[in-house]
Structure formats: structure tokens, C-alpha cells
Design a protein around this motif. Structure first.
Motif, mmCIF file in Angstrom:
data_model
loop_
_atom_site.group_PDB
_atom_site.id
_atom_site.type_symbol
_atom_site.label_atom_id
_atom_site.label_comp_id
_atom_site.label_asym_id
_atom_site.label_seq_id
_atom_site.Cartn_x
_atom_site.Cartn_y
_atom_site.Cartn_z
ATOM 1 N N ALA A 147 -31.141 34.218 -4.107
ATOM 2 C CA ALA A 147 -32.002 33.367 -4.941
ATOM 3 C C ALA A 147 -32.160 33.987 -6.330
ATOM 4 O O ALA A 147 -32.170 33.283 -7.339
ATOM 5 C CB ALA A 147 -33.356 33.208 -4.259
ATOM 6 N N ARG A 151 -31.322 32.241 -9.830
ATOM 7 C CA ARG A 151 -32.335 32.071 -10.891
ATOM 8 C C ARG A 151 -31.772 32.552 -12.229
ATOM 9 O O ARG A 151 -31.972 31.937 -13.264
ATOM 10 C CB ARG A 151 -33.617 32.847 -10.541
ATOM 11 C CG ARG A 151 -34.538 32.071 -9.609
ATOM 12 C CD ARG A 151 -35.926 32.695 -9.540
ATOM 13 N NE ARG A 151 -35.925 33.978 -8.865
ATOM 14 C CZ ARG A 151 -36.046 34.142 -7.542
ATOM 15 N NH1 ARG A 151 -36.198 33.092 -6.763
ATOM 16 N NH2 ARG A 151 -36.044 35.345 -7.010
ATOM 17 N N GLU A 170 -34.133 26.931 -4.598
ATOM 18 C CA GLU A 170 -33.863 27.002 -6.048
ATOM 19 C C GLU A 170 -32.998 25.852 -6.537
ATOM 20 O O GLU A 170 -32.668 25.779 -7.718
ATOM 21 C CB GLU A 170 -33.146 28.320 -6.379
ATOM 22 C CG GLU A 170 -34.002 29.559 -6.250
ATOM 23 C CD GLU A 170 -35.098 29.618 -7.300
ATOM 24 O OE1 GLU A 170 -34.924 29.074 -8.399
ATOM 25 O OE2 GLU A 170 -36.155 30.203 -6.992
#
Ligand code: 13P
Ligand code: SF4
Length: 301
Positions: free
Chosen positions: A91, A95, A119
Motif C-alpha cells: 500500500a 501511495r 488504495e
């Protein structure tokens, strides 16, 4: 009582359903209530009225089932059955990629952790990736497609869209090379060659059809070819043979076993039903956004 009778008995007592992926061991497929591809399994997990789901597959699949059915107990009899491709992106890394491309929409393959799904805007499987991009993301100016670079290349070829990709891949399907197809066609003249979209583009270019494992089952039924060469994990050949006793199936190469898909045994299925463990849990703050991305996919149909 034999092993299978014990499983059947306990399954009724626990109000459980057994879901198995097409790559599972033959005896595990045979004791399941439903055998299918990732999309079919997600749909079954979302609609079942059983109280317990025993998931014979790998971790991300059981996690997806838990996200879709948070009030049910989801058991993963082989808790160490992971997916190396899913582990290729975190994740945090996603990001960072999103921060580099503000405004880009994110599509993630179902072969990802719940944290990664949380996400992304929309999830996809190999069965619906083209429709997800064409219908779910038609207005997107920029699209991030993670983590499978080969599935992304396949969908780019079908849709004419370009993607910001991630260098992930399935170590099993990446072992398939174009020369395997050339050799198979020489050995079995007139055969049909079916491969999975996790294969390299130079491989999908030589196949007769590139489809999910569920699509392979439909194609094998419909094709006039009597000999079919299968370019995916060989576990599916059990199902293909059962559904098409008049046809002959060959694995494209001998080296395509996904070790994680073979970790679930009947003994482990029984133990998990006895102990009601190992149960999958997904924290609410991850499950809520992850569910949004999976439901966005399921809404595409
Ligand atoms: P499908 O069965 O959804 O085509 O996926 C293949 C796969 O690799 C699952 O891990
Ligand atoms: Fe993951 Fe590939 Fe195994 Fe599927 S076959 S679970 S993508 S490693």
C-alpha cells in the motif's frame, strides 16, 4: 467415517460452504460446493447464505471473501498459501505512485492485499479487466494499473489505453515462453492453445485465446478442437477433463505448478472446520475502502 464423509458432516453442522479455485488439488475441487475463477469466487462469496466460508485458494481470495461478507467466518485451511504476485506491491508503494500521478485513477488486480485494494478506485480480475477499463474508467485521463505488468499489457492491447504500470508478475505464468507454444503446435497439429492473461505478451500473441480460468472452461466446451493445450496452472486440467471427456488436454509445459495453490489438502479442510480456524480478519478501516473497490468492480457485471 472417511475423510470426505467427515467433511460433509461437519460442513452441514457448521452451515459452511466450500469454495475452491480452479488450480486446487483434484480431491479438493471434488469436495467443493463451487469451483471457479477469482471473479466467480468473489460473486459466490458475496451471495452465499452460508454462515461459514471455507476458502480453498490463496490468501488474497479468502481476504476478498471476508471483505464482501464481513459477518461470516471465512476459513483459509492453508494460512501460508500466499501469492508472490500480490506480495510484489505494498500500500505504501502504491501511495507513492499515486502521489507521483495526482488525478490518475487506480485499477488493481484482485491478486493484491486488502491494504492495496483500499488504495484503489476499482478492482479487476482476469475475467473482467477489459470491461473494468472500458466501462468503469472510460473518462479517466490517466490510469495506474497494478501490480501485474503482463495483465496490464494484455488489457492495453484490447482497449487501446495506456497505463502507468508496476513491474509485478506471476512467477508461474512467467515461465511460459513463446517456444513452448511453437513446440506444442508442432507436436499436436490442429490443437487449440489457450493461455492466461498473466502470461507474457509474446506468449499471448501466439495463443488462440487468452482468458481467465473460467473463460478456459467455457472455451474448452465450445471449441471444435479435440486437442487443447493449456497455458496456465495445470490444476485446471482436472476440471476441463471432467467437463469434456471427449477432448484431450495437455499442459503447455511441465513446470507450471503454483506451490501455493497446492497447499490446501482435504486434511486441512477438515481440521479448519473442526477448529473453525484459521479465520481471516480484515480491520474495518481497511475493509471499508477495499470493499468499495471490489463492489465497483462487481457493479460492472
Ligand atoms: P483466474 O482464475 O481468476 O483466472 O486467476 C488465476 C490466478 O492466478 C489466481 O491466482
Ligand atoms: Fe499468484 Fe500466480 Fe499462484 Fe495465481 S498462479 S496464486 S497469480 S503465484
Amino acid at each position: 467415517m472417511g475423510l470426505i464423509e467427515k467433511i460433509e458432516h461437519l460442513k452441514k453442522e457448521r452451515k459452511a460452504v466450500i469454495l475452491a479455485h480452479n488450480y486446487q488439488l483434484p480431491e479438493v475441487q471434488d469436495c467443493a460446493d463451487y469451483v471457479g475463477d477469482s471473479l466467480g469466487l468473489s460473486i459466490e462469496a458475496a451471495k452465499t447464505d452460508a454462515e461459514v466460508i471455507v476458502f480453498c485458494g490463496v490468501h488474497f481470495m479468502a481476504e476478498t471473501a471476508k471483505i464482501l461478507s464481513p459477518n461470516k467466518t471465512v476459513l483459509l485451511p492453508a494460512p501460508d498459501a500466499g501469492c508472490p504476485m500480490a506480495d510484489m506491491i505494498t500500500a505504501e508503494a502504491l501511495r507513492k505512485l499515486k502521489a507521483e500521478h495526482p488525478g490518475a485513477k487506480v485499477v488493481c488486480y484482485v491478486n493484491t492485499s486488502a491494504d492495496v485494494k483500499a488504495e484503489c478506485d476499482i478492482c479487476c480480475t482476469s475475467a473482467n479487466a477489459v470491461e473494468v477499463v472500458e466501462r468503469g474508467l472510460k473518462d479517466a485521463r490517466e490510469i495506474i494499473f497494478v501490480p501485474d505488468q503482463y495483465l496490464a499489457a494484455f488489457v492495453a492491447g484490447k482497449t487501446g489505453r495506456t497505463f502507468i504500470t508496476w513491474p509485478g508478475f506471476c512467477p508461474t505464468h512467467a515461465r511460459i515462453l513463446p517456444e513452448h507454444i511453437t513446440a506444442a503446435r508442432a507436436l499436436h497439429p490442429g490443437c487449440a492453445v489457450i493461455v492466461h492473461p498473466e502470461c507474457r505478451p509474446e506468449v499471448t500473441a501466439l495463443a488462440d485465446i487468452t482468458v481467465s480460468t473460467g473463460g478456459m472452461s467455457r472455451f474448452a466446451h465450445e471449441t471444435k478442437a479435440k486437442e487443447i493445450v493449456v497455458g496456465t496452472e495445470p490444476g485446471i486440467i482436472h476440471r476441463l477433463k471432467k467437463e469434456n471427456p471427449d477432448k484431450i488436454f495437455y499442459p503447455l509445459t511441465e513446470d507450471l505448478v503454483c506451490p501455493n495453490m497446492k497447499k490446501t489438502t482435504l486434511e486441512k479442510v477438515l481440521w479448519s472446520l473442526e477448529a473453525m480456524q484459521p479465520a481471516i480478519e480484515v480491520a474495518e478501516e481497511i475493509a471499508v475502502p477495499a470493499r468499495r473497490s471490489i463492489e465497483a468492480m462487481l457493479a460492472i457485471g
